[in-house]
Scaffold this motif. Structure first.
Motif, mmCIF file in Angstrom:
data_model
loop_
_atom_site.group_PDB
_atom_site.id
_atom_site.type_symbol
_atom_site.label_atom_id
_atom_site.label_comp_id
_atom_site.label_asym_id
_atom_site.label_seq_id
_atom_site.Cartn_x
_atom_site.Cartn_y
_atom_site.Cartn_z
ATOM 1 N N VAL A 32 7.957 -33.902 -13.221
ATOM 2 C CA VAL A 32 8.479 -32.814 -12.392
ATOM 3 C C VAL A 32 8.630 -31.518 -13.179
ATOM 4 O O VAL A 32 8.763 -30.446 -12.586
ATOM 5 N N ALA A 33 8.611 -31.606 -14.514
ATOM 6 C CA ALA A 33 8.712 -30.410 -15.338
ATOM 7 C C ALA A 33 8.086 -30.683 -16.693
ATOM 8 O O ALA A 33 8.287 -31.749 -17.272
ATOM 9 N N ASP A 34 7.332 -29.709 -17.176
ATOM 10 C CA ASP A 34 6.708 -29.820 -18.492
ATOM 11 C C ASP A 34 6.527 -28.413 -19.051
ATOM 12 O O ASP A 34 5.744 -27.620 -18.514
ATOM 13 N N ALA A 35 7.269 -28.126 -20.110
ATOM 14 C CA ALA A 35 7.222 -26.790 -20.694
ATOM 15 C C ALA A 35 5.838 -26.473 -21.239
ATOM 16 O O ALA A 35 5.362 -25.347 -21.106
ATOM 17 N N GLY A 36 5.172 -27.445 -21.817
ATOM 18 C CA GLY A 36 3.863 -27.217 -22.434
ATOM 19 C C GLY A 36 2.793 -26.802 -21.448
ATOM 20 O O GLY A 36 1.987 -25.907 -21.726
ATOM 21 N N SER A 37 2.778 -27.430 -20.284
ATOM 22 C CA SER A 37 1.729 -27.134 -19.299
ATOM 23 C C SER A 37 2.197 -26.151 -18.222
ATOM 24 O O SER A 37 1.409 -25.717 -17.388
ATOM 25 N N GLY A 38 3.502 -25.847 -18.204
ATOM 26 C CA GLY A 38 4.029 -24.917 -17.208
ATOM 27 C C GLY A 38 4.377 -25.574 -15.883
ATOM 28 O O GLY A 38 4.750 -24.887 -14.933
ATOM 29 N N ILE A 39 4.286 -26.886 -15.790
ATOM 30 C CA ILE A 39 4.655 -27.573 -14.549
ATOM 31 C C ILE A 39 6.154 -27.400 -14.308
ATOM 32 O O ILE A 39 6.969 -27.600 -15.208
ATOM 33 N N HIS A 40 6.473 -27.008 -13.095
ATOM 34 C CA HIS A 40 7.881 -26.857 -12.709
ATOM 35 C C HIS A 40 7.978 -27.044 -11.191
ATOM 36 O O HIS A 40 7.785 -26.096 -10.427
ATOM 37 N N ARG A 41 8.226 -28.292 -10.768
ATOM 38 C CA ARG A 41 8.399 -28.536 -9.337
ATOM 39 C C ARG A 41 9.726 -27.926 -8.897
ATOM 40 O O ARG A 41 10.741 -28.051 -9.570
ATOM 41 N N ALA A 42 9.696 -27.283 -7.746
ATOM 42 C CA ALA A 42 10.893 -26.645 -7.195
ATOM 43 C C ALA A 42 11.959 -27.696 -6.891
ATOM 44 O O ALA A 42 11.642 -28.865 -6.670
ATOM 45 N N PRO A 43 13.227 -27.286 -6.851
ATOM 46 C CA PRO A 43 14.302 -28.246 -6.580
ATOM 47 C C PRO A 43 14.078 -29.092 -5.326
ATOM 48 O O PRO A 43 14.300 -30.298 -5.343
ATOM 49 N N HIS A 44 13.617 -28.462 -4.241
ATOM 50 C CA HIS A 44 13.437 -29.223 -2.996
ATOM 51 C C HIS A 44 12.235 -30.164 -3.057
ATOM 52 O O HIS A 44 12.063 -31.006 -2.179
#
Length: 172
Positions: A32-44
């Motif tokens: 749901v989140a990965d700083a390296g690849s920029g993945i950031h799923r929204a809270p909802h």
């Protein structure tokens, strides 16, 4: 943990309210989140329910519509979301408050509304930020028992932020 230890920051990162600057978060095998690849799923978009210390109830909505809000945001039809909300209000013992506005309920009742709202989203992970801090000693004990029962019944993972080590051990 003590003030400034990063408890609330960790909770906000899990919830998706802040972006990671390093590392990653995986929930039930889903990234749901990965700083390296920029993945950031929204809270909802995360399978998470959150109960904040100040509950963050919408003052213009009824208790029922506050609880239905989470499922609605996740795409559940309004009628179904309200039915699910009614079930959760009953399960946490405040079905009679469905048409009340948040300003007219007690602190303990508001806490139950917030818990019902978080659980109505059918989360895989429940985040609780100082969930018992605003409750008196008697209600705190009752709520600890209810949280333990819900955890067992639902098979949910809880992450609880607290300053109180005894509270953490009791709920764990």
């Amino acid at each position: 943990g003590p003030n400034g230890a990063g408890k609330s920051t960790a909770l906000r990162a899990l919830a998706g309210l802040i972006r990671l600057t390093s590392g990653h978060i995986t929930i039930d095998g889903s990234l749901v989140a990965d700083a390296g690849s920029g993945i950031h799923r929204a809270p909802h978009e995360r399978p998470i329910g959150v109960v904040f210390q100040d509950y963050l109830l919408f003052p213009h909505l009824t208790v029922l519509d506050n609880v239905a809000f989470g499922p609605l945001v996740r795409g559940v039809e309004k009628r179904v979301a309200r039915q699910r909300a009614a079930v959760w209000l009953s399960r946490v013992g405040i079905a009679d408050l469905a048409n009340a506005k948040p300003r007219s309920v007690s602190g303990g009742q508001a806490q139950r509304v917030a818990l019902a709202r978080a659980l109505a989203t059918e989360p895989q992970l429940l985040l609780l930020d100082e969930p018992l801090a605003a409750l008196d000693k008697k209600l705190r004990g009752e709520t600890q028992f209810e949280l333990m029962h819900l955890k067992q019944e639902l098979g949910l993972t809880f992450v609880i932020v607290t300053h109180d080590q005894e509270e953490a051990m009791t709920v764990a």
